[in-house]
Design a protein around this motif. Structure first.
Motif, PDB file in Angstrom:
ATOM      1  N   LEU A   1       0.829  -1.215   0.000  1.00  0.00           N
ATOM      2  CA  LEU A   1       0.000   0.000   0.000  1.00  0.00           C
ATOM      3  C   LEU A   1       0.860   1.260   0.000  1.00  0.00           C
ATOM      4  CD1 LEU A   1      -2.787  -1.107   2.496  1.00  0.00           C
ATOM      5  CD2 LEU A   1      -2.978  -0.885   0.006  1.00  0.00           C
ATOM      6  N   GLU A   2       1.876   1.268   0.850  1.00  0.00           N
ATOM      7  CA  GLU A   2       2.747   2.440   0.899  1.00  0.00           C
ATOM      8  C   GLU A   2       3.575   2.554  -0.387  1.00  0.00           C
ATOM      9  OE1 GLU A   2       5.046   2.761   4.464  1.00  0.00           O
ATOM     10  OE2 GLU A   2       6.055   4.573   3.772  1.00  0.00           O
TER      11      GLU A   2
ATOM     12  N   ILE B   1       2.633   1.589  -3.361  1.00  0.00           N
ATOM     13  CA  ILE B   1       1.741   2.116  -4.407  1.00  0.00           C
ATOM     14  C   ILE B   1       1.582   3.622  -4.235  1.00  0.00           C
ATOM     15  CG2 ILE B   1      -0.635   2.103  -5.275  1.00  0.00           C
ATOM     16  CD1 ILE B   1      -0.724  -0.912  -4.344  1.00  0.00           C
ATOM     17  N   ALA B   2       1.391   4.045  -2.987  1.00  0.00           N
ATOM     18  CA  ALA B   2       1.244   5.488  -2.716  1.00  0.00           C
ATOM     19  C   ALA B   2       2.484   6.254  -3.167  1.00  0.00           C
ATOM     20  CB  ALA B   2       1.007   5.707  -1.224  1.00  0.00           C
ATOM     21  N   GLU B   3       3.648   5.678  -2.913  1.00  0.00           N
ATOM     22  CA  GLU B   3       4.886   6.359  -3.317  1.00  0.00           C
ATOM     23  C   GLU B   3       5.010   6.412  -4.843  1.00  0.00           C
ATOM     24  OE1 GLU B   3       8.675   4.507  -2.849  1.00  0.00           O
ATOM     25  OE2 GLU B   3       9.593   6.354  -2.105  1.00  0.00           O
TER      26      GLU B   3
END
Lengths: 159, 67
Positions: A144-145, A147-149
């Motif tokens: 998740l992190e 993908i966010a980055e």
């Protein structure tokens, strides 16, 4: 630790058909996250399997996390019988994947790559949209992190 | 008559979880990385891996010393 220069040079000099995916591909796109293995999608033709063996055998590939002493033989027959291999080598951990979640096998992955000049040769790594797609398809909490980055990197590139 | 155009699903309904994670992303690190070459980015990763390995080894040595 991964000795990128050694591993990538070995694969390149032996003519292995592969695409860098996963965390190292994210690094190449500009990610600041630290990853601890080199993930590759490889082409599964008999010739390419032989080339992979020639490239990596000098670095003693072995099944990562497996107890020592198993009758694991790193040869083209082993690669042919399996699909995904998580390996340790003297130059660091390397994952050889025959298919990528959300994208497909090598031939499909190869259509979604960008080039990088690394250590004197051109390598292919997964483009950022396909990387995001693959991480979404994997569906792991730790992605998740990531993908966010990756989405943030896309925004920063467009600034 | 209105024309229709393809709009990626993510634009219509951005993932709120991802959006929340994005708030915590340090954009200064990304901007710095985007100024580097691909090879520089990879070598930086390798340096970070080496640093983490050293810190872990130091922590392990300290735990053994205490025991």
């Amino acid at each position: 630790m991964i000795q990128f220069r050694t591993l990538l040079s070995a694969l390149q000099s032996n003519g292995v058909a592969f695409v860098i995916i996963g965390g190292v591909a994210a690094t190449l796109h500009g990610s600041a996250r630290v990853t601890y293995d080199l993930d590759l999608i490889y082409e599964r033709s008999p010739d390419n399997l032989e080339r992979i063996v020639a490239a990596l055998k000098p670095y003693d590939p072995y099944l990562r996390g497996a107890p020592p002493g198993l009758p694991f033989k790193f040869d083209s027959e082993t690669l042919k019988r399996g699909l995904n291999f998580t390996l340790t080598t003297t130059e660091g951990p390397i994952d050889l994947l025959g298919e990528l979640s959300g994208i497909g096998p090598y031939d499909t992955v190869a259509q979604h790559t960008v080039e990088a000049e690394l250590f004197g040769s051109t390598v292919h790594f997964l483009d950022i949209d396909a990387l995001i797609t693959s991480k979404k398809a994997a569906g792991r909490a730790k992605d998740l992190e990531a993908i966010a980055e990756l989405e943030t990197i896309k925004e920063e590139r467009q600034r | 008559m209105a024309t229709s155009a393809y709009v990626p699903l993510d634009v219509l309904s951005p993932d709120p979880v991802i959006a929340r994670y994005k708030e915590g992303i340090d954009r200064t690190l990304i901007r710095e990385n985007l100024r580097k070459t691909h090879e520089q980015r990879l070598l930086m990763l390798q340096q970070m891996q080496e640093f983490v390995a050293e810190v872990r080894a130091a922590g392990e040595a300290m735990r053994q010393k205490k025991a």
